[in-house]
Motif scaffolding. Structure first.
Motif, PDB file in Angstrom:
ATOM      1  N   LYS A  16       1.103  -0.888   0.146  1.00  0.00           N
ATOM      2  CA  LYS A  16      -0.153  -0.235   0.056  1.00  0.00           C
ATOM      3  C   LYS A  16       0.833   0.867   0.506  1.00  0.00           C
ATOM      4  N   ARG A  17       1.916   1.097   0.518  1.00  0.00           N
ATOM      5  CA  ARG A  17       2.620   2.486   0.744  1.00  0.00           C
ATOM      6  C   ARG A  17       3.617   2.122  -0.754  1.00  0.00           C
ATOM      7  N   PHE A  18       3.933   1.423  -1.147  1.00  0.00           N
ATOM      8  CA  PHE A  18       4.873   1.451  -2.141  1.00  0.00           C
ATOM      9  C   PHE A  18       3.615   2.449  -3.281  1.00  0.00           C
ATOM     10  N   ILE A  21       2.825   5.880  -2.605  1.00  0.00           N
ATOM     11  CA  ILE A  21       4.043   6.853  -3.358  1.00  0.00           C
ATOM     12  C   ILE A  21       4.074   6.429  -4.617  1.00  0.00           C
ATOM     13  N   LEU A  22       3.828   6.012  -6.101  1.00  0.00           N
ATOM     14  CA  LEU A  22       3.577   6.240  -6.887  1.00  0.00           C
ATOM     15  C   LEU A  22       2.212   7.036  -7.257  1.00  0.00           C
ATOM     16  N   GLU A  23       1.667   6.234  -6.824  1.00  0.00           N
ATOM     17  CA  GLU A  23       0.018   7.200  -6.826  1.00  0.00           C
ATOM     18  C   GLU A  23       0.409   8.774  -6.988  1.00  0.00           C
ATOM     19  N   ASN A  24       0.799   9.087  -6.032  1.00  0.00           N
ATOM     20  CA  ASN A  24       0.876  10.662  -5.725  1.00  0.00           C
ATOM     21  C   ASN A  24       2.150  11.402  -5.663  1.00  0.00           C
ATOM     22  N   ASN A  25       2.993  10.756  -6.804  1.00  0.00           N
ATOM     23  CA  ASN A  25       3.503  11.031  -7.574  1.00  0.00           C
ATOM     24  C   ASN A  25       4.702  11.394  -6.257  1.00  0.00           C
ATOM     25  N   GLU A  26       5.106  11.208  -4.990  1.00  0.00           N
ATOM     26  CA  GLU A  26       5.337  11.200  -3.736  1.00  0.00           C
ATOM     27  C   GLU A  26       6.493  11.582  -4.161  1.00  0.00           C
ATOM     28  N   LEU A  27       7.196  13.147  -4.951  1.00  0.00           N
ATOM     29  CA  LEU A  27       9.246  12.563  -5.872  1.00  0.00           C
ATOM     30  C   LEU A  27       9.827  12.903  -4.328  1.00  0.00           C
ATOM     31  N   ASN A  29       9.733  10.856  -1.607  1.00  0.00           N
ATOM     32  CA  ASN A  29       9.435   9.693  -0.974  1.00  0.00           C
ATOM     33  C   ASN A  29      10.413   8.142  -1.672  1.00  0.00           C
ATOM     34  N   PHE A  30      10.797   8.903  -3.824  1.00  0.00           N
ATOM     35  CA  PHE A  30      11.401   7.568  -4.588  1.00  0.00           C
ATOM     36  C   PHE A  30      12.528   7.157  -3.862  1.00  0.00           C
ATOM     37  N   ASP A  31      12.941   7.335  -3.243  1.00  0.00           N
ATOM     38  CA  ASP A  31      14.575   7.016  -2.540  1.00  0.00           C
ATOM     39  C   ASP A  31      14.019   5.597  -1.789  1.00  0.00           C
ATOM     40  N   LYS A  32      12.964   5.338  -1.635  1.00  0.00           N
ATOM     41  CA  LYS A  32      12.551   4.953  -0.387  1.00  0.00           C
ATOM     42  C   LYS A  32      11.542   3.556  -1.220  1.00  0.00           C
ATOM     43  N   LEU A  33      11.716   3.677  -2.390  1.00  0.00           N
ATOM     44  CA  LEU A  33      11.047   2.706  -3.072  1.00  0.00           C
ATOM     45  C   LEU A  33      12.171   1.363  -3.185  1.00  0.00           C
ATOM     46  N   PRO A  34      13.500   1.844  -3.667  1.00  0.00           N
ATOM     47  CA  PRO A  34      13.887  -0.033  -3.461  1.00  0.00           C
ATOM     48  C   PRO A  34      14.309  -0.951  -2.585  1.00  0.00           C
ATOM     49  N   GLY A  35      14.239   0.041  -1.071  1.00  0.00           N
ATOM     50  CA  GLY A  35      12.959  -0.630   0.477  1.00  0.00           C
ATOM     51  C   GLY A  35      12.949  -1.248   0.583  1.00  0.00           C
ATOM     52  N   GLU A  38      13.042  -4.250  -1.124  1.00  0.00           N
ATOM     53  CA  GLU A  38      13.518  -5.144  -0.918  1.00  0.00           C
ATOM     54  C   GLU A  38      13.013  -5.740   0.276  1.00  0.00           C
ATOM     55  N   ALA A  39      12.041  -5.068   1.041  1.00  0.00           N
ATOM     56  CA  ALA A  39      11.961  -5.546   2.276  1.00  0.00           C
ATOM     57  C   ALA A  39      10.393  -6.645   1.143  1.00  0.00           C
ATOM     58  N   LEU A  40       9.617  -6.689   0.443  1.00  0.00           N
ATOM     59  CA  LEU A  40       9.067  -7.777  -0.056  1.00  0.00           C
ATOM     60  C   LEU A  40       9.408  -9.213  -0.231  1.00  0.00           C
TER      61      LEU A  40
END
Length: 51
Positions: A16-18, A21-27, A29-35, A38-40
């Motif tokens: 949901k968080r991922f 971030i993408l839907e709201n274009n939260e620039l 927070n884009f740096d959090k996407l790789p983490g 990896e968690a998934l």
């Protein structure tokens, strides 16, 4: 052994968080996407080991 229901809840939260971030274009927070990815991956590995 990890509780499957706990893993499921955490996986849903991360997804949901991922998506948010993408839907709201939260620039900022884009740096959090790789983490999050990896968690998934780790959750999927744990799920496979528990089967």
């Amino acid at each position: 052994m990890t509780d499957p229901r706990t893993l499921e809840i955490v996986e849903e939260f991360i997804q949901k968080r991922f998506n948010k971030i993408l839907e709201n274009n939260e620039l900022e927070n884009f740096d959090k996407l790789p983490g999050l990815v990896e968690a998934l991956k780790l959750i999927k590995e744990i799920n496979l080991e528990n089967e």
